[in-house]
Enzyme design. Structure first.
Site, PDB file in Angstrom:
ATOM      1  N   LYS A   1      37.041  47.239  36.964  1.00  0.00           N
ATOM      2  CA  LYS A   1      37.828  46.661  38.017  1.00  0.00           C
ATOM      3  C   LYS A   1      37.495  45.085  38.025  1.00  0.00           C
ATOM      4  CE  LYS A   1      38.036  46.578  42.826  1.00  0.00           C
ATOM      5  NZ  LYS A   1      37.244  46.804  44.009  1.00  0.00           N
TER       6      LYS A   1
ATOM      7  N   LYS B   1      32.452  46.602  38.065  1.00  0.00           N
ATOM      8  CA  LYS B   1      32.942  45.898  38.994  1.00  0.00           C
ATOM      9  C   LYS B   1      32.769  44.447  38.985  1.00  0.00           C
ATOM     10  CE  LYS B   1      34.414  45.783  44.213  1.00  0.00           C
ATOM     11  NZ  LYS B   1      34.323  46.675  45.259  1.00  0.00           N
TER      12      LYS B   1
END
Ligand code: PBG
Ligand code: ZN
Length: 311
Positions: A236, A183
């Site tokens: 992400k 992330k």
């Protein structure tokens, strides 16, 4: 017949924001077409999604300031909005896969993903090892409410191990962990922070989220989560990280999720509203690219639209 990528409803996860109260359906200004719901209106929405063939939802809690504290203890409250909605969905739609976002930033007064600690005079940062203890409590609480999957998004070191150990101790070995393994600290989370009312009051998340200039670190993050027992790993954001997605795909046998995040939704939505691009075509092209890069599971705010658009 010759197309290699076919989108399907059952590989989509639809995110949803839930707060306390009833009769709430307030549109998020930076994400037109997305709403904060209360449990009752959320349930109607999830029922509609189920009717359209969607199989999975990802729940985020939104909380009034009065419920926030230094550590984010509302994250593991039995009556918190996520726990309440999980119970309702599982009662009415037991076949719907319910994923609960496991983080503390929606519940801390300072908006960080864990409690703060003063490392040096006047220098505060997240206290990683207390954070993972609290994340584990939140995961157990969500799992007890009926969540099938918990999705730790805090990017704390060893969060997957702490959560797995606590779930197993609490006799919930069947609750799966979808870890936000890779992330990046991204400006694309801006609309989400409006939606979840969770922006950090000071500083940023760069001490715990990844630097987009340092791609090699993604292999370390991936390896740690695999060793600690993640069942699904995630990359992400998606569109600006397709290179990362395909590298992760090549290096794991675990199911791989990609999160088409709030800012990516807003980019398409506002460009389409301005008449610059065709919304449906843009979404299908974007999500097809995410799948082509290697994602098995796609988390997208466009899930309901896609469910309507796909054959
Ligand atoms: C909170 C969290 C964020 C997102 C998912 N969980 C925001 C952040 O890390 O600041 C972003 C999702 C999106 O932008 O759609 N830990
Ligand atoms: Zn967080």
């Amino acid at each position: 017949m010759l197309a290699e990528v076919h989108l399907q409803r059952d590989e989509l996860i639809a995110p949803l924001f839930v707060r306390s109260g009833s009769g709430v359906k307030s549109e998020i200004s930076s994400m037109p077409g997305q709403y904060q719901f209360s449990a009752d209106t959320a349930l109607e929405t999830v029922r509609r999604w189920a009717d359209r063939g969607l199989r999975a939802v990802l729940l985020f809690g939104v909380t009034d300031d009065k419920n926030k504290d230094d550590v984010g203890s509302f994250a593991w409250a039995d009556n918190a909005p996520v726990q309440t909605l999980v119970r309702e969905i599982k009662r009415v739609l037991p076949e719907m896969l319910v994923v609960a976002d496991t983080c503390l930033c929606e519940y801390t007064s300072h908006g960080h993903c864990g409690p703060l600690k003063e490392y040096r005079d006047g220098c505060f940062d997240v206290d990683n090892d207390r954070a993972i203890e609290y994340l584990a409590r939140a995961a157990v609480s969500q799992s007890r409410a009926g969540a099938d999957v918990v999705a730790p998004s805090a990017m704390m070191d060893n969060q997957v191990a702490a959560i797995r150990a606590s779930l197993d101790d609490a006799a919930m070995p069947r609750t799966a962990i979808m870890s936000y393994s890779v992330k990046f600290a991204s400006c694309m989370y801006g609309p989400f922070r409006d939606a979840a009312e969770s922006p950090p009051k000071s500083g940023d998340r760069k001490t715990y989220q990844m630097d987009f200039r340092s791609p090699r670190q993604c292999m370390l993050e991936l390896q740690e989560d695999e060793e600690q027992g993640a069942d699904i790993v995630m990359v992400k954001p998606a569109m600006t990280y397709l290179d990362i997605l395909s590298q992760v795909r090549a290096n794991t046998s675990l199911p791989l999720a990609a999160y088409h995040v709030s800012g990516e939704y807003a980019q398409i939505k506002f460009a389409a509203q301005a008449g610059a691009i065709n919304e449906k075509a843009a979404v299908i092209e974007a999500v097809s690219a995410i799948k082509r890069a290697g994602a098995d599971i796609i988390i997208t705010y466009y899930a309901e639209n896609l469910a309507n658009w796909l054959n």
